[in-house]
Design a protein around this motif. Structure first.
Motif, PDB file in Angstrom:
ATOM      1  N   LEU A 118      34.723  48.450  33.643  1.00 29.30           N
ATOM      2  CA  LEU A 118      35.906  49.349  34.146  1.00 29.30           C
ATOM      3  C   LEU A 118      36.737  48.481  34.658  1.00 29.30           C
ATOM      4  O   LEU A 118      36.464  47.412  35.629  1.00 29.30           O
ATOM      5  CB  LEU A 118      34.993  50.063  35.211  1.00 29.30           C
ATOM      6  CG  LEU A 118      36.185  50.790  36.165  1.00 29.30           C
ATOM      7  CD1 LEU A 118      36.502  52.269  35.416  1.00 29.30           C
ATOM      8  CD2 LEU A 118      35.420  51.442  37.270  1.00 29.30           C
ATOM      9  N   PHE A 119      38.238  48.640  34.571  1.00 28.42           N
ATOM     10  CA  PHE A 119      39.053  47.775  34.882  1.00 28.42           C
ATOM     11  C   PHE A 119      40.113  48.327  35.850  1.00 28.42           C
ATOM     12  O   PHE A 119      40.579  49.412  35.842  1.00 28.42           O
ATOM     13  CB  PHE A 119      40.054  47.411  33.648  1.00 28.42           C
ATOM     14  CG  PHE A 119      39.309  46.761  32.351  1.00 28.42           C
ATOM     15  CD1 PHE A 119      38.982  45.558  32.479  1.00 28.42           C
ATOM     16  CD2 PHE A 119      38.946  47.563  31.374  1.00 28.42           C
ATOM     17  CE1 PHE A 119      38.182  44.939  31.409  1.00 28.42           C
ATOM     18  CE2 PHE A 119      38.067  46.979  30.571  1.00 28.42           C
ATOM     19  CZ  PHE A 119      37.906  45.437  30.509  1.00 28.42           C
ATOM     20  N   VAL A 120      40.183  47.573  37.144  1.00 30.75           N
ATOM     21  CA  VAL A 120      40.868  48.323  38.136  1.00 30.75           C
ATOM     22  C   VAL A 120      42.122  47.460  38.523  1.00 30.75           C
ATOM     23  O   VAL A 120      41.820  46.118  38.630  1.00 30.75           O
ATOM     24  CB  VAL A 120      40.011  48.474  39.423  1.00 30.75           C
ATOM     25  CG1 VAL A 120      40.747  49.386  40.415  1.00 30.75           C
ATOM     26  CG2 VAL A 120      38.593  49.078  39.121  1.00 30.75           C
ATOM     27  N   VAL A 121      43.344  47.976  38.518  1.00 33.88           N
ATOM     28  CA  VAL A 121      44.466  47.248  38.988  1.00 33.88           C
ATOM     29  C   VAL A 121      45.069  47.876  40.228  1.00 33.88           C
ATOM     30  O   VAL A 121      45.264  49.102  40.074  1.00 33.88           O
ATOM     31  CB  VAL A 121      45.634  47.625  37.649  1.00 33.88           C
ATOM     32  CG1 VAL A 121      46.864  46.807  37.985  1.00 33.88           C
ATOM     33  CG2 VAL A 121      45.016  47.393  36.464  1.00 33.88           C
ATOM     34  N   ALA A 122      45.127  46.975  40.897  1.00 34.20           N
ATOM     35  CA  ALA A 122      45.426  47.474  42.621  1.00 34.20           C
ATOM     36  C   ALA A 122      46.912  46.999  42.812  1.00 34.20           C
ATOM     37  O   ALA A 122      47.277  45.761  42.331  1.00 34.20           O
ATOM     38  CB  ALA A 122      44.482  46.773  43.730  1.00 34.20           C
ATOM     39  N   ASN A 123      47.768  47.780  43.137  1.00 34.60           N
ATOM     40  CA  ASN A 123      49.092  47.554  43.279  1.00 34.60           C
ATOM     41  C   ASN A 123      49.832  47.797  44.411  1.00 34.60           C
ATOM     42  O   ASN A 123      49.170  48.570  45.431  1.00 34.60           O
ATOM     43  CB  ASN A 123      49.961  48.542  42.275  1.00 34.60           C
ATOM     44  CG  ASN A 123      49.484  48.104  40.798  1.00 34.60           C
ATOM     45  OD1 ASN A 123      50.026  47.337  40.279  1.00 34.60           O
ATOM     46  ND2 ASN A 123      48.598  48.991  40.515  1.00 34.60           N
ATOM     47  N   HIS A 124      51.013  47.019  44.730  1.00 35.51           N
ATOM     48  CA  HIS A 124      51.763  47.434  45.906  1.00 35.51           C
ATOM     49  C   HIS A 124      53.051  46.954  45.471  1.00 35.51           C
ATOM     50  O   HIS A 124      53.479  45.809  45.700  1.00 35.51           O
ATOM     51  CB  HIS A 124      51.231  46.683  47.220  1.00 35.51           C
ATOM     52  CG  HIS A 124      52.160  46.825  48.312  1.00 35.51           C
ATOM     53  ND1 HIS A 124      51.932  46.533  49.758  1.00 35.51           N
ATOM     54  CD2 HIS A 124      53.038  48.029  48.735  1.00 35.51           C
ATOM     55  CE1 HIS A 124      52.562  46.901  50.438  1.00 35.51           C
ATOM     56  NE2 HIS A 124      53.208  47.816  49.956  1.00 35.51           N
TER      57      HIS A 124
END
Length: 815
Positions: free
Chosen positions: A652-658
């Motif tokens: 599972l690939f999770v991309v956290a952004n701001h």
């Protein structure tokens, strides 16, 4: 509650015994505080070498809202070392909140006369040191020695310079070019050294005529000039006489702002002209100097007409500035009747507003412009569409309760074309706005002048605020998962969290993770700062911040979270200077595995690799990693954090952004419509970077990679940024769009409930539940200004949709 801006006085009864005794032993400690009439200024250099004024003077001030008769009183003067007082008798009264001028002896020099005195004597006062007493009789002071401050009938006393005859300690010594003036609010603490400061001589009489030694040519003639407020306001947005000096403009003071660096007062002409497009009110800017006028004063104002533009792209505020001179003619006058606020349907027209005629019956911004500076009132009860900001005493209401309402009482921002025209910002000038949440009711009667400022555009600076009735808004929490195999993922902007923050902030944020979010297996955090926060010393690590946070979560009954993040290069990722803001993952290693692949650092770009040449399985080159950190898209901005997790044996690939903030965008009330969104350019580049990375995951896995993109994208569901990052919905699904339109928000700004944070899913993820958990943005008491969001992946539902957990029911409910 906001802290009162009025300094509270300390009385002897509240001091420790030893300190009280010490004060009593000081020379001349006064016996009582004067709360009605005080000596407000003394000057003894009149007519001396270098002096501007020809005469010495003593000025008195009335601290009350009613006139005070001083007939039968006197002012008395003695030299610094002498015990013989000379007396000048007083007659008449001091106006409410007004001044009273006693002229004394003239010297051989000086060039300027004082304003017309209210009483006159011939006492030659010392220009350096002396004693002045205000006495409620006309009997000379005799035999009081150096304790005249506590002699019978002495109302107030000031000893200045080298004298022991004082209230506690002496006021500063003076010169031929300085006078002693009572400071700030004119309050009496019975300590001359605290109460008085030396400065340019400036005298005011009971008619409100003021002459200052640094502007002796100021207005002393109480005759109105030829320009009225509606003349300088004109029938457009820009004054027809901008830049010109005007003299003795008449009006009634309606409100005063005596705090901050934008002090001044509003005054209004009670005699309106026949043109409905010309405002009858205007703001008088006095800078960091508090005005001496009060509401109800009839004044003449001399100054320069200016247009103040508070921020780039904003409209301007017509005001009087420059070398301000104010003549008070009378006090206690009735204020002009306020105009009921009645907004038209449309918010604004397009184009350059300042080049177009104002149309107050058609557009809200035009209605507000023609009432700029004037008293207005809310004639009906209204609803709060933002929580009260008690730090700045601000709140937003809606005059159109049926306009895009949320189920919780807010006003939802649904498109650029509809900024919600019923919104209006209120500032409580009392400085003590009560805490209240979205959906509360503001009773009719809020009244004050219309202003324009950098935050919020047009506002009502309220001198009267209606009662607020709390609406009973409740915080929310997620429901329990139906299957132990379900996986919950949250995104939460924790607003500049660093290890130096108070324990209470960590405790509250941790409690929300456990109680309101149900201890998700993965938490993507935005606005994690380095270990010493805004201290700008080169520190970039966040171990202490995240260790403290995870410990607080465990103490709140949550799991023992592990964490992963990447320290940025110092000063490269934007946010608060010195804070080195970044994203981070918390994860519960007992339920989900983080796939660590070393090598990820601030400068290394994560790539997608195939695990086996002929299979569709993909992996990350580094985990955690950052998406193309060298790209100019991320200049002075947070780089996305990518992590590979293992869930039920599958990656599972999770991309956290701001993404880049909206700083630099023009306000909704901008002078040119529609407003320029300059910050969007960089977010579009960032959105393309994330889109391309997700596309690589999808292409190399032939669409099988499970990808969650989430975090603070700093843009709306209807924005070009969201269209770009989702590939117009073909590459990623925006989950906020699955909610009813009136529930799509997790942030409140300018009275608009809006969405800045998002959760986006690849099409390969089919079984899920999603919700926004409202626990911050609508509340005056906030742990963060963002509401978190939760995604729950429902175990097995991709293949077996009939499983019990595949119908999760309500995900979010009230506490």
């Amino acid at each position: 509650m906001a802290t009162s801006r009025v300094r509270r006085l300390i009385t002897a009864s509240s001091l420790p015994l030893a300190m009280t005794a010490a004060l009593a032993a000081l020379p001349g400690a006064a016996g009582a505080l004067s709360t009605d009439v005080v000596i407000s200024a003394v000057y003894g250099g009149g007519g001396n070498s270098g002096a501007v004024f020809k005469n010495d003077y003593i000025e008195l001030a009335n601290l009350t809202g009613s006139p005070i008769d001083v007939s039968g009183w006197s002012v008395q003067y003695a030299s610094a070392a002498g015990a013989v007082f000379q007396m000048t008798t007083l007659t008449g009264s001091i106006p409410a909140n007004g001044r009273y001028l006693v002229q004394q002896a003239a010297g051989a020099g000086g060039t300027a006369a004082l304003p017309t005195p209210d009483a006159s004597g011939n006492i030659p006062m010392s220009g350096t040191s002396g004693v002045v007493a205000l006495v409620t009789t006309q009997i000379p002071l005799v035999g009081c020695g150096i304790s005249c401050a506590v002699a019978p009938n002495v109302k107030d006393l000031v000893g200045y310079g080298a004298t022991a005859n004082v209230e506690t300690l002496a006021a500063p010594g003076l010169t031929n070019t300085t006078a002693a003036a009572r400071s700030g609010t004119l309050a009496d603490t019975d300590n001359n050294s605290v109460d008085f400061t030396s400065g340019v001589p400036k005298a005011t009489n009971s008619a409100g005529v003021t002459v200052s030694a640094d502007d002796p040519g100021g207005p002393v003639d109480p005759t109105p000039g030829s320009v009225r407020i509606h003349d300088l306001q004109g029938a457009g947005r820009i004054s027809p006489i901008v830049g010109q000096a005007v003299t003795n403009v008449p009006g009634i003071v309606t409100a005063v702002r005596a705090t901050g660096n934008s002090r001044g007062f509003w005054f209004q002409d009670p005699s309106a002209d026949a043109d409905p497009l010309t405002s009858e009110g205007v703001f008088v800017f006095t800078g960091s100097t508090s005005p001496t006028v009060v509401a109800g004063d009839s004044v003449l104002v001399t100054g320069r007409v200016t247009e103040y533009r508070p921020t780039a792209g904003a409209q301007s505020l017509t005001e009087l500035g420059g070398a301000i001179a104010v003549t008070r003619l009378s006090s206690g006058n009735a204020l002009p009747a306020p105009v009921p606020v009645a907004f038209p349907d449309a918010y604004t027209k397009s184009g350059a507003l300042e080049a177009q005629p104002v149309e107050p019956s058609s557009y809200v911004l035009d209605w507000l412009e023609v009432h700029e500076g004037m008293r207005v009132t809310l004639a009906q009860d209204t609803r709060l569409v933002s929580p009260v900001d008690t730090e700045y005493d601000e709140l937003w209401i809606t005059l159109k309760p049926g306009q895009n309402p949320s189920p919780r009482g807010g006003t939802v921002y649904k498109s650029y074309a509809d900024p919600n025209s019923g919104r209006l910002m209120i500032v409580d000038l009392s400085g003590d706005a009560p805490a209240a949440n979205v959906g509360s009711t503001l009773a009719a009667g809020t009244t004050g002048p219309v202003d324009y400022q950098s935050f919020g555009g047009y506002v009502v600076q309220a001198t009267e605020v209606g009662a607020i009735t709390e609406g009973g808004l409740k915080r929310q929490k997620v429901t329990k998962a139906k299957s132990l195999l379900d996986l919950s993922i949250a995104t939460y902007n924790v607003e500049n969290l660093d290890a130096a923050d108070p324990d209470a902030k960590f405790t509250r944020l941790a409690g929300a993770v456990v109680k309101n979010l149900g201890s998700p297996e993965i938490v993507a955090l935005e606005e994690i700062q380095d270990d010493n926060g805004p201290v700008n010393d080169g520190t970039v690590t966040d171990d202490q911040t995240l260790t403290k946070f995870t410990a607080a979560i465990k103490a709140a009954g949550g799991p023992a979270y592990s964490f992963r993040s990447i320290d940025p290069n110092d000063g490269t990722d934007g946010g608060e200077p010195g804070g080195n803001i970044r994203q981070a993952f918390l994860y519960n290693a007992a339920k989900v595995q983080f796939v660590d692949r070393p090598g990820g650092n601030a400068d290394t770009a994560v790539t997608v690799v195939k695990k086996w040449p002929f299979l569709d399985q993909v992996a990350l080159s580094v985990s955690p990693g950052r998406i193309d950190p060298a790209s100019t898209a991320w200049n002075a901005s947070r780089k996305p954090l990518v992590g590979e997790f293992s869930y039920l044996g599958q990656p599972l690939f999770v991309v956290a952004n701001h993404f880049n903030s909206k700083g630099g965008d023009y306000p909704l009330s901008a002078a040119v419509q529609p407003p320029v969104r300059s910050s969007e350019t960089q977010r579009l580049e960032q959105a393309a970077e994330v889109r391309d990375f997700v596309k690589e995951l999808s292409d190399k896995s032939k669409g099988k990679a499970k990808v969650v993109v989430l975090g603070d994208l700093n843009d709306y569901p209807f924005s070009p940024v969201l269209q770009t990052v989702t590939g117009d919905g073909a590459l990623l699904k925006s989950l906020v769009d699955t909610l009813p339109a009136d529930q799509r928000y997790n942030y409140v700004y300018d009275g608009n409930s809006q969405t800045l944070d998002h959760v986006l899913l690849s099409p390969s993820i089919k079984g899920y539940a999603y919700g926004i958990v409202h626990l911050n943005a609508e509340f005056a008491d906030q742990a963060s200004d963002h509401d978190p969001q939760l995604l729950r992946l429902l175990a097995g539902c991709d293949l077996l949709p009939w499983l019990p957990n595949c119908n999760p029911g309500t995900l979010v409910t009230d506490e």
